[in-house]
Scaffold this active site. Structure first.
Site, PDB file in Angstrom:
ATOM      1  N   HIS A 146       0.813  -1.234   0.000  1.00 43.60           N
ATOM      2  CA  HIS A 146       0.000   0.000   0.000  1.00 43.60           C
ATOM      3  C   HIS A 146       0.843   1.279   0.000  1.00 43.60           C
ATOM      4  CE1 HIS A 146      -3.597  -2.309   0.641  1.00 43.60           C
ATOM      5  NE2 HIS A 146      -3.230  -2.736   1.845  1.00 43.60           N
TER       6      HIS A 146
HETATM    7  N1  V1S Z   1      -9.542  -3.986   8.206  1.00 36.14           N
HETATM    8  C1  V1S Z   1      -8.892  -3.349   8.910  1.00 36.14           C
HETATM    9  C2  V1S Z   1      -8.083  -2.548   9.717  1.00 36.14           C
HETATM   10  N2  V1S Z   1      -7.825  -2.714  11.046  1.00 36.14           N
HETATM   11  C3  V1S Z   1      -7.007  -1.699  11.389  1.00 36.14           C
HETATM   12  C4  V1S Z   1      -6.458  -1.469  12.717  1.00 36.14           C
HETATM   13  C5  V1S Z   1      -6.987  -2.121  13.812  1.00 36.14           C
HETATM   14  C6  V1S Z   1      -6.448  -1.909  15.080  1.00 36.14           C
HETATM   15  C7  V1S Z   1      -5.372  -1.044  15.222  1.00 36.14           C
HETATM   16  F1  V1S Z   1      -4.857  -0.847  16.414  1.00 36.14           F
HETATM   17  C8  V1S Z   1      -4.839  -0.386  14.135  1.00 36.14           C
HETATM   18  C9  V1S Z   1      -5.386  -0.600  12.873  1.00 36.14           C
HETATM   19  N3  V1S Z   1      -6.744  -0.956  10.299  1.00 36.14           N
HETATM   20  C10 V1S Z   1      -7.389  -1.467   9.266  1.00 36.14           C
HETATM   21  C11 V1S Z   1      -7.355  -0.959   7.842  1.00 36.14           C
HETATM   22  C12 V1S Z   1      -5.998  -1.178   7.176  1.00 36.14           C
HETATM   23  C13 V1S Z   1      -5.750  -2.575   6.668  1.00 36.14           C
HETATM   24  C14 V1S Z   1      -4.339  -2.688   6.083  1.00 36.14           C
HETATM   25  C15 V1S Z   1      -4.026  -4.003   5.415  1.00 36.14           C
HETATM   26  C16 V1S Z   1      -2.577  -4.094   5.043  1.00 36.14           C
HETATM   27  C17 V1S Z   1      -2.207  -5.238   4.101  1.00 36.14           C
HETATM   28  O1  V1S Z   1      -2.550  -6.480   4.667  1.00 36.14           O
HETATM   29  O2  V1S Z   1      -2.875  -5.158   2.868  1.00 36.14           O
HETATM   30  C18 V1S Z   1      -0.703  -5.226   3.765  1.00 36.14           C
HETATM   31  C19 V1S Z   1       0.242  -5.370   4.866  1.00 36.14           C
HETATM   32  N4  V1S Z   1      -7.627   0.452   7.875  1.00 36.14           N
HETATM   33  C20 V1S Z   1      -8.847   0.958   7.729  1.00 36.14           C
HETATM   34  O3  V1S Z   1      -9.820   0.266   7.499  1.00 36.14           O
HETATM   35  C21 V1S Z   1      -8.953   2.466   7.888  1.00 36.14           C
HETATM   36  C22 V1S Z   1      -9.665   3.008   8.974  1.00 36.14           C
HETATM   37  C23 V1S Z   1     -10.146   3.232   7.644  1.00 36.14           C
HETATM   38  C24 V1S Z   1     -10.542   2.165   9.868  1.00 36.14           C
HETATM   39  C25 V1S Z   1      -9.737   1.585  11.045  1.00 36.14           C
HETATM   40  N5  V1S Z   1      -9.136   2.682  11.855  1.00 36.14           N
HETATM   41  C26 V1S Z   1      -8.430   2.112  12.985  1.00 36.14           C
HETATM   42  C27 V1S Z   1      -8.273   3.530  10.993  1.00 36.14           C
HETATM   43  C28 V1S Z   1      -9.031   4.100   9.781  1.00 36.14           C
HETATM   44 ZN    ZN Z   2      -3.823  -7.340   3.333  1.00 36.77          ZN
END
Ligand code: V1S
Ligand code: ZN
Ligand code: CA
Length: 393
Positions: A146
């Site tokens: 990403h």
């Molecule tokens: N799905 C999901 C998710 N969970 C979290 C998260 C949960 C707890 C925490 F302490 C910190 C973060 N973030 C997300 C996602 C990002 C997913 C990334 C995937 C990465 C990969 O596997 O593809 C490659 C290594 N973020 C979101 O959904 C963004 C938000 C929109 C919602 C969640 N909040 C915590 C941030 C904003």
């Molecule tokens: Zn992923």
């Protein structure tokens, strides 16, 4: 001539850095670099290190990182300090510089080292390939798809894949990028949006409103301007919850088979994000270790130089199983390894069951409902076939 030869199969190199695995994103954060330690310990327990060239990867240099990232961003990444008190998850800072410091991409101790080690492993792997010293090079610590040129996103700060592909492009005319992480490989797609030398293909859960990052629709295929060389060179395979091994492999083989035939890549870069497995903390699919591994097997069968990257994967015991099985496929010993985990495996109770291939019932109790009708999958294959009419090797 010593008379000693390697067993038939492939030259495989394995690139990791134990220092990278010691970093922490924070207690509640799903990304656990320790899953790399668990994976490696299972790989070693099976004795696979004796069938590969094993390297401790170096940290990528600033100049190497700057082959993709902006120096503004790298300079900031190199100087920011972790927050003394972790920010409340609910109370995010609204104006984050380069998207750093929120809950997805927190600032933690040794962040810059962590990032440069991840990229160093990916780059070492790519260089083993271009030096003709391995057929398959593995960097499970990479795959952070990403990250953008000047922005962190979705647990990714440095796009090691883009940096590795840029290295491959110094030697090969065309590179095929394939991404089986449950999330859309948006950073890699964007980086090579305007070139016809890289074709990017991502399979992912797609729901523009409720699943990260929300991009990667079936008809997002690169620049809309036909004169842009990158037009038609992005393939997206949007999927729904609960897809099974059987369906995924049908799609994967049919789509990747057609692409290899038409695009004729000189090398393949495969991101093996393990969050597409059933039971993943963030994922939604019903894939088993066998189905995930079948994608690696299919790419290997193409007979092209192959780099394997890690990626997502938030249930460490399943990540370790998948990357262990996939390492065995790279080596070519998958039919000879025991499905029972070795007795001396460290952290054996982490795995809950003592098998490399738990059943869906063992993983989930009750399987997640499959929301991928066969008809929709046929439409996807049809769309990709039509898209490929515009692609010329
Ligand atoms: N799905 C999901 C998710 N969970 C979290 C998260 C949960 C707890 C925490 F302490 C910190 C973060 N973030 C997300 C996602 C990002 C997913 C990334 C995937 C990465 C990969 O596997 O593809 C490659 C290594 N973020 C979101 O959904 C963004 C938000 C929109 C919602 C969640 N909040 C915590 C941030 C904003
Ligand atoms: Zn992923
Ligand atoms: Ca993907």
């Amino acid at each position: 001539e010593s008379g000693i030869t390697r067993p038939k199969g492939y030259n495989v190199s394995f690139h990791c850095n134990p220092e990278m695995e010691k970093h922490h994103f924070g207690m509640t954060h799903p990304m656990k670099p320790w899953r790399l330690t668990l994976s490696k310990s299972l790989i070693y327990s099976y004795g696979m290190s004796f069938a590969m060239d094993n390297y401790i990867s170096r940290a990528a240099t600033y100049e190497e990182l700057a082959s993709f990232h902006s120096t503004d961003y790298l300079d900031f990444l190199g100087t920011v300090l972790p927050e003394p008190v972790p920010r409340d998850l609910e109370n995010q800072n609204p104006d984050l510089k380069f998207n750093l410091g929120g809950s997805d991409c927190p600032l933690f101790d040794g962040l810059y080292d962590y990032c440069s080690m991840s990229a160093g492993g990916a780059l070492d792997a790519a260089r083993k390939i271009t030096a003709n010293q391995s057929d398959i090079a593995i960097a499970w610590g990479g795959g952070l798809h990403h990250a953008k040129r000047a922005e962190a996103s979705g647990f990714c700060y440095i796009n090691d894949i883009v940096i590795a592909i840029l290295e491959l492009l110094r030697f090969y005319p065309r590179v095929l990028y394939v991404d089986i992480d449950v999330h859309h490989g948006d950073g890699v797609e964007e980086a090579f949006f305007s070139t016809d030398r890289v074709m990017t293909v991502s399979f992912h859960k797609y729901d523009p409103n409720n699943f990260f990052p929300g991009t990667g629709a079936l008809d997002d295929n690169g620049p809309k301007n036909e004169h842009n060389p990158g037009a038609h060179h992005a393939v997206n395979v949007p999927l729904n919850d609960g897809i099974t091994d059987e369906q995924y492999d049908m799609l994967f083989n049919s789509i990747i088979g057609k692409i290899v035939e038409k695009f004729r890549p000189s090398a393949i870069a495969l991101q093996c994000g393990a969050d597409s497995l059933a039971g993943d903390r963030l994922g939604r699919f019903n894939l088993q270790v066998q189905g995930h591994g079948a994608c690696v097997e299919f790419c290997k069968k193409m007979g092209l130089p192959l780099v394997l990257f890690g990626g997502g994967g938030y249930t460490p015991r399943n990540v370790a199983r998948a990357w262990t099985y996939e390492t065995s496929i790279a080596i070519g010993c998958q039919d000879n390894i025991s499905s029972v985990l070795p007795q001396h495996t460290p952290w054996r109770d982490q795995f809950r069951q003592d098998t490399l291939f738990p059943t869906l019932e063992q993983i989930l109790g009750e399987p997640r409902q499959n929301r991928n009708p066969q008809k929709r999958l046929q439409e996807i294959v049809q769309h990709v076939s039509e898209q490929l009419r515009f692609v010329q090797a």
